[in-house]
Design a protein around this motif. Structure first.
Motif, mmCIF file in Angstrom:
data_model
loop_
_atom_site.group_PDB
_atom_site.id
_atom_site.type_symbol
_atom_site.label_atom_id
_atom_site.label_comp_id
_atom_site.label_asym_id
_atom_site.label_seq_id
_atom_site.Cartn_x
_atom_site.Cartn_y
_atom_site.Cartn_z
ATOM 1 N N GLU A 170 -3.125 -12.312 5.342
ATOM 2 C CA GLU A 170 -3.326 -11.903 6.424
ATOM 3 C C GLU A 170 -4.143 -10.914 6.718
ATOM 4 O OE1 GLU A 170 -0.450 -8.377 7.938
ATOM 5 O OE2 GLU A 170 0.971 -9.945 6.729
ATOM 6 N N ASN A 171 -4.797 -10.682 7.838
ATOM 7 C CA ASN A 171 -5.804 -9.441 7.930
ATOM 8 C C ASN A 171 -5.298 -8.080 8.097
ATOM 9 O OD1 ASN A 171 -8.458 -11.113 8.645
ATOM 10 N ND2 ASN A 171 -7.157 -12.005 10.038
ATOM 11 N N ILE A 172 -6.097 -7.290 7.764
ATOM 12 C CA ILE A 172 -5.813 -5.689 7.674
ATOM 13 C C ILE A 172 -6.871 -4.733 7.921
ATOM 14 C CG2 ILE A 172 -6.265 -5.358 5.324
ATOM 15 C CD1 ILE A 172 -3.575 -3.707 4.995
ATOM 16 N N THR A 173 -6.762 -3.680 8.576
ATOM 17 C CA THR A 173 -7.632 -2.933 8.834
ATOM 18 C C THR A 173 -8.420 -2.168 7.562
ATOM 19 O OG1 THR A 173 -6.646 -0.826 9.535
ATOM 20 C CG2 THR A 173 -6.822 -2.641 11.294
ATOM 21 N N ILE A 174 -9.539 -1.532 7.886
ATOM 22 C CA ILE A 174 -10.215 -0.805 6.807
ATOM 23 C C ILE A 174 -9.460 0.047 6.372
ATOM 24 C CG2 ILE A 174 -12.016 0.470 6.326
ATOM 25 C CD1 ILE A 174 -14.074 -1.213 7.975
ATOM 26 N N TYR A 175 -8.727 0.925 7.141
ATOM 27 C CA TYR A 175 -8.042 2.148 6.791
ATOM 28 C C TYR A 175 -6.775 1.648 5.994
ATOM 29 C CZ TYR A 175 -6.526 6.755 5.826
ATOM 30 O OH TYR A 175 -6.030 7.899 5.098
ATOM 31 N N ASN A 176 -6.093 0.698 6.838
ATOM 32 C CA ASN A 176 -4.879 0.241 6.255
ATOM 33 C C ASN A 176 -4.980 -0.490 5.096
ATOM 34 O OD1 ASN A 176 -3.290 1.433 8.565
ATOM 35 N ND2 ASN A 176 -3.091 -0.450 9.485
ATOM 36 N N TYR A 177 -6.071 -1.013 4.642
ATOM 37 C CA TYR A 177 -6.249 -1.626 3.448
ATOM 38 C C TYR A 177 -6.224 -0.500 2.224
ATOM 39 C CZ TYR A 177 -9.056 -3.291 -0.537
ATOM 40 O OH TYR A 177 -9.235 -3.499 -1.788
ATOM 41 N N PHE A 178 -7.200 0.519 2.777
ATOM 42 C CA PHE A 178 -6.925 1.518 1.790
ATOM 43 C C PHE A 178 -5.411 1.993 1.543
ATOM 44 C CE2 PHE A 178 -7.133 6.445 1.561
ATOM 45 C CZ PHE A 178 -8.066 6.478 0.421
ATOM 46 N N VAL A 179 -4.801 2.277 2.210
ATOM 47 C CA VAL A 179 -3.285 2.731 2.336
ATOM 48 C C VAL A 179 -2.579 1.500 1.613
ATOM 49 C CG1 VAL A 179 -1.127 3.161 3.573
ATOM 50 C CG2 VAL A 179 -3.305 3.811 4.530
ATOM 51 N N TRP A 180 -2.972 0.398 1.746
ATOM 52 C CA TRP A 180 -2.224 -0.826 1.213
ATOM 53 C C TRP A 180 -2.330 -0.831 -0.443
ATOM 54 C CZ3 TRP A 180 -3.299 -5.271 -1.632
ATOM 55 C CH2 TRP A 180 -2.306 -6.257 -1.565
ATOM 56 N N THR A 181 -3.864 -0.649 -0.875
ATOM 57 C CA THR A 181 -4.051 -0.793 -2.133
ATOM 58 C C THR A 181 -3.123 0.188 -2.855
ATOM 59 O OG1 THR A 181 -5.864 0.793 -1.776
ATOM 60 C CG2 THR A 181 -6.392 -1.580 -1.774
ATOM 61 N N HIS A 182 -3.167 1.468 -2.375
ATOM 62 C CA HIS A 182 -2.382 2.525 -3.041
ATOM 63 C C HIS A 182 -0.949 2.002 -3.037
ATOM 64 C CE1 HIS A 182 -0.517 6.681 -3.677
ATOM 65 N NE2 HIS A 182 -1.547 6.753 -4.030
ATOM 66 N N TYR A 183 -0.147 1.502 -2.133
ATOM 67 C CA TYR A 183 1.115 1.186 -2.152
ATOM 68 C C TYR A 183 1.404 -0.007 -3.135
ATOM 69 C CZ TYR A 183 5.193 -1.536 -1.601
ATOM 70 O OH TYR A 183 6.563 -2.146 -1.803
ATOM 71 N N TYR A 184 0.279 -0.936 -3.115
ATOM 72 C CA TYR A 184 0.463 -2.038 -4.069
ATOM 73 C C TYR A 184 0.356 -1.752 -5.552
ATOM 74 C CZ TYR A 184 -0.436 -6.671 -6.303
ATOM 75 O OH TYR A 184 -0.496 -7.691 -6.938
ATOM 76 N N SER A 185 -0.375 -0.694 -5.771
ATOM 77 C CA SER A 185 -0.488 -0.132 -7.131
ATOM 78 C C SER A 185 0.858 0.679 -7.703
ATOM 79 C CB SER A 185 -1.780 0.747 -7.431
ATOM 80 O OG SER A 185 -1.283 2.087 -6.744
ATOM 81 N N VAL A 186 1.627 1.045 -6.784
ATOM 82 C CA VAL A 186 2.839 2.007 -7.131
ATOM 83 C C VAL A 186 4.099 1.000 -7.100
ATOM 84 C CG1 VAL A 186 1.538 4.101 -6.770
ATOM 85 C CG2 VAL A 186 3.260 3.043 -4.994
ATOM 86 N N SER A 187 3.849 -0.068 -6.383
ATOM 87 C CA SER A 187 5.259 -0.991 -6.014
ATOM 88 C C SER A 187 6.087 -1.175 -7.240
ATOM 89 C CB SER A 187 4.831 -2.071 -4.933
ATOM 90 O OG SER A 187 4.007 -2.765 -5.739
ATOM 91 N N LYS A 188 7.102 -1.361 -6.961
ATOM 92 C CA LYS A 188 7.994 -1.704 -8.127
ATOM 93 C C LYS A 188 7.933 -3.395 -8.582
ATOM 94 C CE LYS A 188 11.742 1.534 -6.977
ATOM 95 N NZ LYS A 188 13.096 1.674 -6.659
ATOM 96 N N THR A 189 8.373 -3.438 -9.739
ATOM 97 C CA THR A 189 8.302 -5.090 -10.110
ATOM 98 C C THR A 189 9.601 -5.730 -9.725
ATOM 99 O OG1 THR A 189 7.133 -4.339 -12.062
ATOM 100 C CG2 THR A 189 8.339 -6.477 -12.178
ATOM 101 N N PHE A 190 9.642 -6.575 -8.923
ATOM 102 C CA PHE A 190 10.705 -7.595 -8.482
ATOM 103 C C PHE A 190 10.918 -8.449 -9.446
ATOM 104 C CE2 PHE A 190 12.343 -11.182 -5.882
ATOM 105 C CZ PHE A 190 13.584 -10.501 -5.446
ATOM 106 N N LEU A 191 12.308 -8.304 -9.725
ATOM 107 C CA LEU A 191 12.747 -9.022 -10.984
ATOM 108 C C LEU A 191 13.753 -10.107 -10.373
ATOM 109 C CD1 LEU A 191 13.776 -6.121 -13.473
ATOM 110 C CD2 LEU A 191 11.746 -7.609 -13.432
ATOM 111 N N GLY A 192 13.965 -10.403 -9.289
ATOM 112 C CA GLY A 192 14.578 -11.378 -8.958
ATOM 113 C C GLY A 192 15.693 -11.119 -7.819
ATOM 114 N N ALA A 193 16.219 -12.263 -7.225
ATOM 115 C CA ALA A 193 17.413 -11.804 -6.035
ATOM 116 C C ALA A 193 18.595 -11.252 -6.667
ATOM 117 C CB ALA A 193 17.735 -12.890 -5.172
ATOM 118 N N GLY A 194 19.166 -10.238 -6.197
ATOM 119 C CA GLY A 194 20.392 -9.641 -6.957
ATOM 120 C C GLY A 194 20.079 -8.770 -7.998
ATOM 121 N N GLN A 195 18.945 -8.607 -8.452
ATOM 122 C CA GLN A 195 18.691 -7.699 -9.452
ATOM 123 C C GLN A 195 17.874 -6.253 -8.938
ATOM 124 O OE1 GLN A 195 17.203 -9.241 -13.173
ATOM 125 N NE2 GLN A 195 17.266 -11.348 -12.327
#
Length: 521
Positions: A170-195
């Motif tokens: 999906e598309n994203i604005t220039i500033y929201n992309y700036f925000v998104w890169t930061h979030y993506y770099s700190v997001s947790k590792t998903f280990l699977g449903a129920g975990q």
């Protein structure tokens, strides 16, 4: 024209990534190659025919990382970006960008051979017109769709969609992309449903890459805004947050927004930023459902500077002396290259150590303290870039980093090559930037290598022990010389005085000029 080319959002997300819009086709992803042609050049990957660049295999860091991350093989960000693409453009000379169609930062012209001065200045020293222009530029970036990049909305295993050909981007604005890169770099590792998702991973904080990652994030935003404004000299200003006290001097309606008179946790309705809405807010959903932040905007920015009465320590901004002390910490980073490192410049500027460099689990200083002082959106890691103060706070953090590099002139080898937390080794491609860029590439003095500089005043540099000893020796020699000269003068004075007591020459002594024929020897 590119605004007509929006891709459709389908479904929710887990662990995703961002790439050039023209590469995220089923054929492009399956080939593993993202080497587009520059604008105006057809069937010319990376502009190779004109010497702009060439399509090459991506090199990824394979050295061991620290023990903080025990789930190797479970996260799309590992060995970035090889899970998505394994070939990219490598640009020559001053050409840059995902297709070598741009100039390097600080350069312009058709052949990228004209220098441009990009000078980051103290935001408080800008004129009223300059402040207004900066605020308006940020607001424009918040509303302008990024012309090149899109974000994935599924993990790689699901990115082709249910039918195998419906790409989940999906598309994203220039500033929201700036925000998104930061979030993506700190997001947790998903280990699977129920975990429970694993939270002990951070590709941009608590490690040596803290300064290099945020440096590139700012560089990318600055460059995107230059393109948006069609002004290659546009520069992000900085906020000198090391002023002490409990007043946010940039929290005014002509800058980053004053406090609302109706709600102490909100921005004044007179500020343009009161209209902004944040992204990446649904943390519980991300962690339990395996979804990820997308470009959906939700709540307004929250901010209450110095308002955290439960933590008096974070009710005051850092002091000027804190910066002076931090700049004197000699070692860039120390084992375990983590938030527990002591006598580490990186851990000190990040704010997990005291300004003098000693680690203290209770202390929050400099960068961390400035964030916590804001007490709201800007004080939460996954949300913080939503508050545009983040930009000004981090440009000053980068300015301190650049001054440290200038003073200490470290070799690149002082940056740990291995055993740093995952994502933080010297040659790791920083997540999630594209085209790939390593931490090492940002570990350089900015004016000479990255195309920008800071207009800033710094505390005087403390003398080293060698310099102190040298000055002491020189001072001692000067004193000895003065004493010797004084003694010599006294001796001569006494000599002249004794000569003055001799009897005058009598008339019987012939003067040299009495007989002109006499030779004078």
């Amino acid at each position: 024209m590119w605004q007509c080319c929006f891709l459709v959002l389908v479904g929710a997300a887990a662990v995703s990534a961002q790439f050039p819009r023209e590469c995220v086709t089923p054929e492009g992803l399956r080939s593993g190659q993202c080497c587009p042609s520059p604008s105006g050049l057809n069937n010319d990957p990376c502009g190779s025919s004109t010497g702009r660049g060439q399509c090459v295999s991506i090199t990824v860091d394979a050295r061991p990382h620290g023990p903080q991350y025990p789930h190797d093989g479970r996260d799309d960000r590992e060995r970035w970006p090889i899970r998505f693409f394994n070939r990219t453009c490598q640009c020559n000379g001053n050409f840059s960008g995902y297709n070598c169609g741009r100039c390097r930062h600080g350069w312009t012209g058709d052949n990228c051979d004209q220098r441009v001065s990009v000078v980051r200045r103290n935001v408080m020293q800008l004129s009223a017109d300059e402040k207004r222009a900066f605020v308006n530029a940020l607001d424009q970036a918040k509303r302008t769709v990024h012309p090149d990049l899109v974000i994935a909305s599924r993990r790689y295993s699901e990115v082709f969609g249910p039918d195998g050909n419906t790409m989940q981007f999906e598309n994203i604005t220039i500033y929201n992309y700036f925000v998104w890169t930061h979030y993506y770099s700190v997001s947790k590792t998903f280990l699977g449903a129920g975990q429970a998702s694993f939270g002990g991973v951070d590709f941009s904080h608590e490690g040596p890459g803290f300064v290099t990652w945020h440096r590139y994030q700012l560089l990318q935003l600055e460059r995107d805004m230059q393109d948006m404004l069609q002004d290659p000299s546009f520069a992000l200003p900085y906020w000198n947050f090391a002023i002490g006290g409990s007043t946010c001097d940039i929290c005014t309606d002509d800058l980053m927004g004053a406090r609302s008179s109706f709600d102490m946790n909100s921005l004044s309705p007179n500020s343009i930023f009161a209209q902004w809405r944040v992204i990446c807010e649904s943390v519980d959903d991300y962690d339990t459902l395996g979804t990820i932040c997308n470009s959906t905007e939700t709540s307004p920015i929250r901010r209450n500077p110095a308002g955290n009465v439960n933590r008096p320590m974070v009710q005051r901004l850092p002091e000027p002396q804190d910066v002076a002390d931090c700049l004197q910490v000699n070692t860039f980073d120390t084992p375990p290259y983590y938030s527990t490192s002591s006598e580490s410049f990186r851990n000190t500027i990040e704010g997990y150590s005291a300004p003098q460099g000693n680690y203290d689990p209770v202390v929050r200083s400099l960068h961390n303290l400035a964030h916590l002082f804001l007490n709201g959106t800007g004080g939460q890691t996954h949300l913080s870039p939503n508050d545009p103060i983040f930009v000004l706070l981090h440009t000053y953090t980068d300015a301190i980093f650049d001054e440290w590099l200038r003073r200490h002139s470290p070799d690149s080898t002082v940056y740990p090559e291995e055993n740093a937390p995952i994502g933080h080794n010297r040659d790791y491609n920083m997540v999630p930037f594209w085209p790939p860029v390593t931490n090492a590439e940002m570990f350089v003095v900015a004016p000479e290598n990255l195309g920008y500089s800071y207009e800033a005043e710094w505390p005087g540099q403390a003398f080293t022990m060698t310099e102190i000893i040298t000055m002491a020796i020189v001072a001692a020699l000067v004193i000895v010389a003065v004493i010797f000269a004084a003694t010599t003068c006294v001796v001569r004075a006494r000599s002249y005085k004794m000569e003055g007591r001799q009897p005058l020459l009598g008339d019987q002594y012939q003067r040299y000029d009495d007989d002109k024929s006499q030779s004078v020897v």
